[in-house]
Scaffold this motif. Structure first.
Motif, mmCIF file in Angstrom:
data_model
loop_
_atom_site.group_PDB
_atom_site.id
_atom_site.type_symbol
_atom_site.label_atom_id
_atom_site.label_comp_id
_atom_site.label_asym_id
_atom_site.label_seq_id
_atom_site.Cartn_x
_atom_site.Cartn_y
_atom_site.Cartn_z
ATOM 1 N N GLN A 109 -2.361 10.188 -5.464
ATOM 2 C CA GLN A 109 -3.728 10.326 -5.992
ATOM 3 C C GLN A 109 -4.303 8.924 -6.190
ATOM 4 O O GLN A 109 -3.557 7.964 -6.430
ATOM 5 C CB GLN A 109 -3.694 11.047 -7.350
ATOM 6 C CG GLN A 109 -3.063 12.426 -7.327
ATOM 7 C CD GLN A 109 -3.900 13.441 -6.580
ATOM 8 O OE1 GLN A 109 -5.111 13.281 -6.441
ATOM 9 N NE2 GLN A 109 -3.251 14.480 -6.066
ATOM 10 N N HIS A 133 -4.222 3.648 -1.866
ATOM 11 C CA HIS A 133 -4.036 2.458 -1.031
ATOM 12 C C HIS A 133 -2.692 2.514 -0.317
ATOM 13 O O HIS A 133 -1.647 2.702 -0.955
ATOM 14 C CB HIS A 133 -4.150 1.187 -1.888
ATOM 15 C CG HIS A 133 -5.573 0.897 -2.281
ATOM 16 N ND1 HIS A 133 -6.315 1.783 -3.024
ATOM 17 C CD2 HIS A 133 -6.389 -0.143 -1.998
ATOM 18 C CE1 HIS A 133 -7.535 1.286 -3.197
ATOM 19 N NE2 HIS A 133 -7.611 0.123 -2.589
ATOM 20 N N THR A 178 5.803 1.789 -4.563
ATOM 21 C CA THR A 178 5.429 2.168 -5.928
ATOM 22 C C THR A 178 6.575 1.978 -6.917
ATOM 23 O O THR A 178 7.690 1.627 -6.528
ATOM 24 C CB THR A 178 4.913 3.633 -5.947
ATOM 25 O OG1 THR A 178 4.308 3.904 -7.222
ATOM 26 C CG2 THR A 178 6.034 4.631 -5.689
ATOM 27 N N HIS A 194 3.812 3.277 1.401
ATOM 28 C CA HIS A 194 3.275 3.059 0.054
ATOM 29 C C HIS A 194 4.437 2.606 -0.824
ATOM 30 O O HIS A 194 5.460 3.296 -0.914
ATOM 31 C CB HIS A 194 2.666 4.365 -0.479
ATOM 32 C CG HIS A 194 2.082 4.244 -1.848
ATOM 33 N ND1 HIS A 194 0.783 3.800 -2.068
ATOM 34 C CD2 HIS A 194 2.605 4.498 -3.064
ATOM 35 C CE1 HIS A 194 0.545 3.790 -3.377
ATOM 36 N NE2 HIS A 194 1.640 4.222 -4.010
ATOM 37 N N ARG A 199 4.555 -5.394 -7.503
ATOM 38 C CA ARG A 199 3.620 -5.690 -8.593
ATOM 39 C C ARG A 199 3.884 -4.746 -9.770
ATOM 40 O O ARG A 199 3.505 -5.017 -10.902
ATOM 41 C CB ARG A 199 2.167 -5.520 -8.135
ATOM 42 C CG ARG A 199 1.700 -6.586 -7.161
ATOM 43 C CD ARG A 199 0.527 -6.131 -6.324
ATOM 44 N NE ARG A 199 -0.616 -5.670 -7.077
ATOM 45 C CZ ARG A 199 -1.055 -4.422 -7.161
ATOM 46 N NH1 ARG A 199 -0.438 -3.461 -6.512
ATOM 47 N NH2 ARG A 199 -2.110 -4.121 -7.864
ATOM 48 N N LYS A 200 4.541 -3.618 -9.490
ATOM 49 C CA LYS A 200 4.747 -2.600 -10.526
ATOM 50 C C LYS A 200 6.200 -2.486 -10.960
ATOM 51 O O LYS A 200 6.490 -1.967 -12.019
ATOM 52 C CB LYS A 200 4.296 -1.231 -9.997
ATOM 53 C CG LYS A 200 2.869 -1.183 -9.466
ATOM 54 C CD LYS A 200 1.927 -0.583 -10.489
ATOM 55 C CE LYS A 200 0.473 -0.908 -10.234
ATOM 56 N NZ LYS A 200 -0.087 -0.334 -9.037
#
Ligand code: HQG
Length: 179
Positions: free
Chosen positions: A114, A122, A100, A98, A136-137
Protein backbone atom coordinates in the motif's frame (compact mmCIF):
# COMPACT_ATOMS: atom_id res chain seq x y z
CA UNK A 1 26.92 24.67 -1.38
CA UNK A 2 25.73 21.46 0.30
CA UNK A 3 23.75 19.99 -2.62
CA UNK A 4 22.59 17.00 -0.62
CA UNK A 5 21.07 19.32 2.00
CA UNK A 6 19.56 21.50 -0.75
CA UNK A 7 18.04 18.38 -2.33
CA UNK A 8 16.39 17.50 0.99
CA UNK A 9 14.95 21.02 1.30
CA UNK A 10 13.67 20.93 -2.30
CA UNK A 11 12.18 17.45 -1.81
CA UNK A 12 10.43 18.61 1.35
CA UNK A 13 8.93 21.58 -0.52
CA UNK A 14 7.96 19.68 -3.68
CA UNK A 15 6.93 16.33 -2.18
CA UNK A 16 5.53 17.08 1.23
CA UNK A 17 4.77 20.73 2.11
CA UNK A 18 4.56 23.17 -0.83
CA UNK A 19 2.14 25.32 1.16
CA UNK A 20 4.89 26.10 3.71
CA UNK A 21 6.67 27.81 0.83
CA UNK A 22 3.53 29.33 -0.72
CA UNK A 23 4.07 27.10 -3.74
CA UNK A 24 1.31 25.64 -5.85
CA UNK A 25 2.11 22.47 -7.76
CA UNK A 26 0.29 21.77 -11.02
CA UNK A 27 -1.27 18.34 -11.45
CA UNK A 28 2.06 16.83 -12.57
CA UNK A 29 3.97 18.37 -9.67
CA UNK A 30 5.63 21.22 -11.58
CA UNK A 31 6.42 24.65 -10.10
CA UNK A 32 8.21 27.59 -11.67
CA UNK A 33 11.91 27.63 -10.79
CA UNK A 34 11.78 31.33 -9.96
CA UNK A 35 8.95 30.73 -7.47
CA UNK A 36 10.89 27.93 -5.78
CA UNK A 37 13.99 30.15 -5.63
CA UNK A 38 12.00 33.02 -4.10
CA UNK A 39 10.66 30.62 -1.48
CA UNK A 40 14.11 29.21 -0.70
CA UNK A 41 15.65 32.70 -0.48
CA UNK A 42 13.51 33.46 2.58
CA UNK A 43 15.63 31.00 4.57
CA UNK A 44 19.08 32.32 5.56
CA UNK A 45 20.92 29.18 4.52
CA UNK A 46 19.41 29.27 1.01
CA UNK A 47 19.41 33.05 0.42
CA UNK A 48 21.98 32.82 -2.39
CA UNK A 49 20.72 29.66 -4.15
CA UNK A 50 20.55 30.06 -7.94
CA UNK A 51 18.96 28.13 -10.78
CA UNK A 52 22.43 26.84 -11.58
CA UNK A 53 22.65 25.39 -8.06
CA UNK A 54 19.38 23.53 -8.64
CA UNK A 55 20.79 22.14 -11.89
CA UNK A 56 24.02 21.12 -10.13
CA UNK A 57 21.99 19.53 -7.32
CA UNK A 58 20.22 17.34 -9.89
CA UNK A 59 23.37 16.53 -11.88
CA UNK A 60 25.46 15.62 -8.83
CA UNK A 61 22.81 13.50 -7.10
CA UNK A 62 23.24 9.74 -6.90
CA UNK A 63 19.48 9.43 -7.51
CA UNK A 64 17.37 11.29 -10.05
CA UNK A 65 14.83 12.78 -7.61
CA UNK A 66 14.00 16.01 -9.44
CA UNK A 67 13.82 17.21 -13.00
CA UNK A 68 13.92 20.59 -14.70
CA UNK A 69 12.15 21.30 -17.97
CA UNK A 70 12.37 24.80 -19.42
CA UNK A 71 11.46 27.18 -16.56
CA UNK A 72 9.93 24.59 -14.21
CA UNK A 73 11.08 21.95 -11.72
CA UNK A 74 9.35 18.97 -10.10
CA UNK A 75 9.96 15.99 -7.85
CA UNK A 76 9.74 12.75 -9.84
CA UNK A 77 8.33 10.60 -7.03
CA UNK A 78 7.82 10.47 -3.27
CA UNK A 79 4.85 12.85 -2.93
CA UNK A 80 2.73 12.78 0.22
CA UNK A 81 0.61 15.91 -0.36
CA UNK A 82 -3.18 15.47 -0.49
CA UNK A 83 -3.32 16.83 -4.07
CA UNK A 84 -2.81 13.76 -6.24
CA UNK A 85 0.10 14.04 -8.66
CA UNK A 86 -0.92 12.68 -12.04
CA UNK A 87 1.34 10.05 -13.58
CA UNK A 88 0.88 8.35 -16.95
CA UNK A 89 0.31 4.60 -16.89
CA UNK A 90 3.26 2.75 -18.43
CA UNK A 91 4.34 -0.86 -19.04
CA UNK A 92 6.67 -1.87 -16.17
CA UNK A 93 9.71 -4.16 -16.39
CA UNK A 94 8.54 -7.77 -16.00
CA UNK A 95 10.07 -8.03 -12.51
CA UNK A 96 10.25 -5.28 -9.88
CA UNK A 97 11.63 -5.38 -6.33
CA UNK A 98 10.73 -3.77 -3.02
CA UNK A 99 13.01 -3.61 0.00
CA UNK A 100 11.34 -3.25 3.35
CA UNK A 101 11.66 -3.69 7.09
CA UNK A 102 11.32 -7.23 8.43
CA UNK A 103 8.44 -6.51 10.87
CA UNK A 104 6.27 -5.19 7.99
CA UNK A 105 6.53 -8.27 5.79
CA UNK A 106 3.71 -10.32 7.31
CA UNK A 107 1.23 -7.49 6.80
CA UNK A 108 2.49 -6.79 3.26
CA UNK A 109 2.13 -10.45 2.28
CA UNK A 110 -1.40 -10.51 3.62
CA UNK A 111 -2.77 -7.19 2.32
CA UNK A 112 -0.33 -6.27 -0.45
CA UNK A 113 1.85 -3.21 -0.85
CA UNK A 114 0.00 0.00 0.00
CA UNK A 115 1.23 3.57 -0.55
CA UNK A 116 1.02 4.26 3.22
CA UNK A 117 1.89 7.97 3.74
CA UNK A 118 2.81 8.56 0.10
CA UNK A 119 0.65 8.77 -3.01
CA UNK A 120 2.09 5.67 -4.66
CA UNK A 121 3.88 2.45 -3.74
CA UNK A 122 7.59 2.76 -4.62
CA UNK A 123 9.30 -0.13 -6.42
CA UNK A 124 12.85 -0.70 -7.68
CA UNK A 125 14.09 -2.11 -10.97
CA UNK A 126 16.96 -4.03 -9.39
CA UNK A 127 17.89 -5.86 -6.21
CA UNK A 128 20.65 -3.46 -5.26
CA UNK A 129 18.36 -0.40 -5.35
CA UNK A 130 15.64 -2.25 -3.42
CA UNK A 131 18.19 -3.28 -0.83
CA UNK A 132 19.33 0.33 -0.34
CA UNK A 133 15.68 1.45 0.06
CA UNK A 134 15.11 -1.32 2.62
CA UNK A 135 18.26 -0.41 4.51
CA UNK A 136 16.73 3.01 5.31
CA UNK A 137 14.23 1.11 7.47
CA UNK A 138 16.08 -2.00 8.63
CA UNK A 139 19.77 -2.97 8.84
CA UNK A 140 18.76 -6.42 7.60
CA UNK A 141 15.96 -5.61 5.15
CA UNK A 142 13.69 -8.10 3.40
CA UNK A 143 13.57 -8.15 -0.40
CA UNK A 144 10.27 -8.77 -2.11
CA UNK A 145 10.09 -9.77 -5.76
CA UNK A 146 7.06 -8.67 -7.76
CA UNK A 147 5.60 -10.27 -10.87
CA UNK A 148 4.97 -6.86 -12.41
CA UNK A 149 4.23 -8.28 -15.84
CA UNK A 150 1.38 -10.45 -14.52
CA UNK A 151 0.11 -7.64 -12.29
CA UNK A 152 0.11 -5.21 -15.23
CA UNK A 153 -1.66 -7.74 -17.47
CA UNK A 154 -4.27 -8.21 -14.73
CA UNK A 155 -4.91 -4.44 -14.58
CA UNK A 156 -2.60 -3.13 -11.83
CA UNK A 157 -1.45 0.34 -12.89
CA UNK A 158 2.26 1.20 -12.94
CA UNK A 159 4.01 4.51 -13.56
CA UNK A 160 7.68 5.32 -14.13
CA UNK A 161 9.33 7.47 -11.45
CA UNK A 162 12.89 7.59 -12.78
CA UNK A 163 15.43 5.19 -14.26
CA UNK A 164 15.32 2.89 -11.21
CA UNK A 165 12.04 3.76 -9.42
CA UNK A 166 8.59 2.61 -10.54
CA UNK A 167 5.33 3.51 -8.86
CA UNK A 168 2.02 1.70 -8.45
CA UNK A 169 -1.29 2.53 -6.79
CA UNK A 170 -1.07 -0.71 -4.81
CA UNK A 171 0.20 -4.23 -5.44
CA UNK A 172 -2.03 -7.12 -4.31
CA UNK A 173 -0.30 -9.98 -2.43
CA UNK A 174 -0.70 -12.55 -5.20
CA UNK A 175 2.03 -10.79 -7.21
CA UNK A 176 4.51 -10.60 -4.32
CA UNK A 177 7.12 -13.26 -3.50
CA UNK A 178 9.76 -13.35 -0.80
CA UNK A 179 13.04 -13.04 -2.72
C1 HQG B 1 5.72 -0.32 3.88
C2 HQG B 1 13.16 6.92 -1.06
C3 HQG B 1 2.71 -2.45 6.22
C4 HQG B 1 6.77 -0.29 2.79
C5 HQG B 1 13.35 5.49 -1.49
C6 HQG B 1 7.69 0.80 3.30
C7 HQG B 1 12.11 5.15 -2.29
C8 HQG B 1 3.61 -1.55 4.33
C9 HQG B 1 6.77 1.70 4.12
C10 HQG B 1 11.09 6.13 -1.77
C11 HQG B 1 2.52 -1.98 3.56
C12 HQG B 1 6.51 3.02 3.44
C13 HQG B 1 9.99 5.44 -1.02
C14 HQG B 1 1.50 -2.70 4.23
C15 HQG B 1 3.87 -0.97 2.24
N1 HQG B 1 1.63 -2.90 5.55
N2 HQG B 1 3.72 -1.77 5.65
N3 HQG B 1 0.42 -3.17 3.58
N4 HQG B 1 2.70 -1.62 2.28
N5 HQG B 1 4.43 -0.92 3.47
O1 HQG B 1 9.23 5.60 2.89
O2 HQG B 1 9.23 2.46 -0.55
O3 HQG B 1 15.77 8.72 -1.19
O4 HQG B 1 6.80 5.67 2.14
O5 HQG B 1 7.40 -1.53 2.64
O6 HQG B 1 14.52 5.31 -2.21
O7 HQG B 1 10.45 2.78 1.68
O8 HQG B 1 13.63 9.84 -0.55
O9 HQG B 1 8.33 4.06 1.07
O10 HQG B 1 8.69 0.27 4.15
O11 HQG B 1 12.26 5.26 -3.66
O12 HQG B 1 14.44 9.90 -2.91
O13 HQG B 1 5.54 1.02 4.25
O14 HQG B 1 11.78 7.02 -0.89
O15 HQG B 1 13.58 7.81 -2.02
O16 HQG B 1 7.71 3.77 3.50
O17 HQG B 1 10.53 4.58 -0.02
P1 HQG B 1 8.02 4.88 2.43
P2 HQG B 1 9.67 3.36 0.56
P3 HQG B 1 14.40 9.14 -1.64
Amino acid sequence: MDYSKLSKAVSYALRHAPWEYELELDNEGWVYINQLLMALHIENQWESVTENDLRQMIDLSDKKRHEIFKDRIRALYGHSIPQKIHKTVDVPPSILYHGTARPLVEQILSEGLQPMARQYVHLSVDINTANLVGKRKDSDPVLLKLDAEKAFNDGVKFYQGNNVVWLADCVPPEYILLQ
